[in-house]
Design a protein around this motif. Structure first.
Motif, short mmCIF file in Angstrom:
data_model
loop_
_atom_site.label_atom_id
_atom_site.label_comp_id
_atom_site.label_asym_id
_atom_site.label_seq_id
_atom_site.Cartn_x
_atom_site.Cartn_y
_atom_site.Cartn_z
N LEU A 149 0.92 -1.24 -0.11
CA LEU A 149 -0.02 -0.36 -0.09
C LEU A 149 0.95 1.22 -0.18
CD1 LEU A 149 -2.73 1.51 0.19
CD2 LEU A 149 -2.51 1.00 2.75
N THR A 150 0.58 2.41 -0.88
CA THR A 150 1.35 3.54 -1.14
C THR A 150 0.79 4.51 -0.08
OG1 THR A 150 2.02 2.99 -3.28
CG2 THR A 150 2.25 5.28 -2.50
N ILE A 151 -0.45 4.71 -0.23
CA ILE A 151 -0.83 5.87 0.60
C ILE A 151 -2.02 5.24 1.86
CG2 ILE A 151 -2.45 8.00 0.52
CD1 ILE A 151 -1.93 7.88 -2.74
N PRO A 152 -1.50 5.51 3.11
CA PRO A 152 -2.40 5.14 4.23
C PRO A 152 -3.79 5.66 3.92
CG PRO A 152 -0.24 5.98 5.02
CD PRO A 152 -0.33 6.16 3.38
N ALA A 153 -4.67 5.19 4.52
CA ALA A 153 -6.04 5.26 4.63
C ALA A 153 -6.19 6.70 5.47
CB ALA A 153 -7.11 4.37 5.08
N LYS A 154 -5.37 7.02 6.38
CA LYS A 154 -5.61 8.01 7.17
C LYS A 154 -5.10 9.34 6.37
CE LYS A 154 -1.19 7.72 9.53
NZ LYS A 154 -0.46 7.88 10.77
N SER A 155 -4.49 9.27 5.27
CA SER A 155 -3.87 10.40 4.31
C SER A 155 -4.78 10.75 3.25
CB SER A 155 -2.49 10.09 4.18
OG SER A 155 -1.56 9.70 5.31
N SER A 156 -4.78 11.94 2.69
CA SER A 156 -5.58 12.52 1.74
C SER A 156 -4.68 12.15 0.42
CB SER A 156 -5.81 13.95 1.68
OG SER A 156 -6.20 14.24 0.41
N PRO A 157 -5.11 11.49 -0.58
CA PRO A 157 -4.33 11.21 -1.64
C PRO A 157 -4.20 12.21 -2.57
CG PRO A 157 -6.65 10.28 -2.03
CD PRO A 157 -6.41 10.82 -0.58
#
Length: 309
Positions: free
Chosen positions: A48-56
């Motif tokens: 996974l590159t972008i954690p769910a807690k972060s805005s892509p």
């Protein structure tokens, strides 16, 4: 509640096979990671590159994520409009990988960005499949929030993985078939759950839910921010406040990825319930079950707020 226990059978099946090293697979956001992970059950786990807690929309890669992309054989992303920085730097970030953009799969249901603060005033409402789609800069990239898109993507994910790992091809396809069936059943369950929530106006923090709204007949009044989560103008904020007062909207939804200060600005002096929507799966561990869990979570969040007395 996990929705993919049946896939354990595939894992046991895979254990008995002699296979080469599995492909190195990278995904952009947690929902897409979950879909790919479902297809890869019993073989390996994607990165996974972008954690769910972060805005892509404006994510900054960490060194470990840069390294994973550099080592990847294949990268799955939902749409270049969500993470334009991946496409722009892809040849440098992942020089040996194939890029799969799920929004480009024929038959994917796409919608354009809505531009107005109040959606009923937006003159750009229409729908189309990819063959008739506008330039990707105009496509709302939050396509994973329509589970019908996910059902369409799963077999294509399996096909792409099988191209580079033919030894495990049958496992990818069986996993995709099981996951698609589970999602079709979940889609029907959500439709039943939200059947009484139509025509109840609400406001969202940013315009990222129209695929879910359209699939399940919800009536969003407007959004504080545009679909790319850019900062709203004072005029847009005032327009939203006025619309809430006119319609007696029941709910306004925040998101865990964004500052709640704008919600407080909009709701000051208004009688409206503030609740939270999570389109990325923040409260769920990354993996095969996250996608279904976030859809169930959205359903519960909408149902509870829109049907509160």
């Amino acid at each position: 509640m996990p929705y993919f226990k049946s896939m354990i059978v595939c894992a046991l099946f895979a254990a008995g096979h002699l296979r080469a090293e599995p492909p190195r697979v990278v995904t952009d956001i947690a929902p897409i990671h979950s879909l790919v992970a479902q297809v890869m059950v019993g073989i390996d786990t994607p990165t996974l590159t972008i954690p769910a807690k972060s805005s892509p929309h404006n994510y900054a890669l960490r060194p470990s994520q840069v390294a994973a992309l550099a080592d990847a054989n294949i990268v799955f992303i939902v749409d270049t409009g969500l993470t334009p920085w991946i496409e722009e730097k892809f040849d440098t970030l992942a020089p040996n990988a194939k890029l799969i953009v799920l929004s480009e799969i024929n038959g994917t249901f796409t919608l354009p960005y809505r531009e107005s603060a109040e959606f009923e005033d937006d003159s750009h409402k229409h729908e189309h499949d990819h063959e008739e789609a506008d330039d990707h800069a105009t496509i709302d990239p939050h396509l994973w929030l329509d589970p019908k898109n996910a059902v369409l993507w799963l077999p294509q994910i399996a096909r792409e993985l099988a191209k580079i790992d033919s030894i495990n091809g049958s496992i990818y396809h069986k996993n995709a078939e099981a996951a698609a069936l589970a999602l079709q059943q979940l889609n029907d369950t959500i439709s039943t759950k939200l059947a009484g929530s139509s025509n109840k106006p609400f406001v969202v923090f940013h315009d990222g839910y129209q695929y879910f709204e359209r699939r399940f007949g919800l009536a969003a009044l407007g959004a504080i921010s545009l679909g790319d989560a850019s900062s709203p103008s004072p005029k847009r904020i005032q327009s939203i406040k006025t619309a809430i007062e006119k319609t007696n909207a029941k709910c306004i939804f925040s998101e865990p990825q964004f500052n709640k200060g704008l919600i407080e600005t909009v709701t000051k002096g208004l009688q409206i319930t503030v609740a939270e929507l999570d389109p990325m799966g923040v409260d769920h561990p990354a993996g095969p079950d996250l996608y279904a869990a976030l859809l169930v979570g959205l359903t519960g969040q909408f149902h509870q707020c829109l049907n509160a007395q």
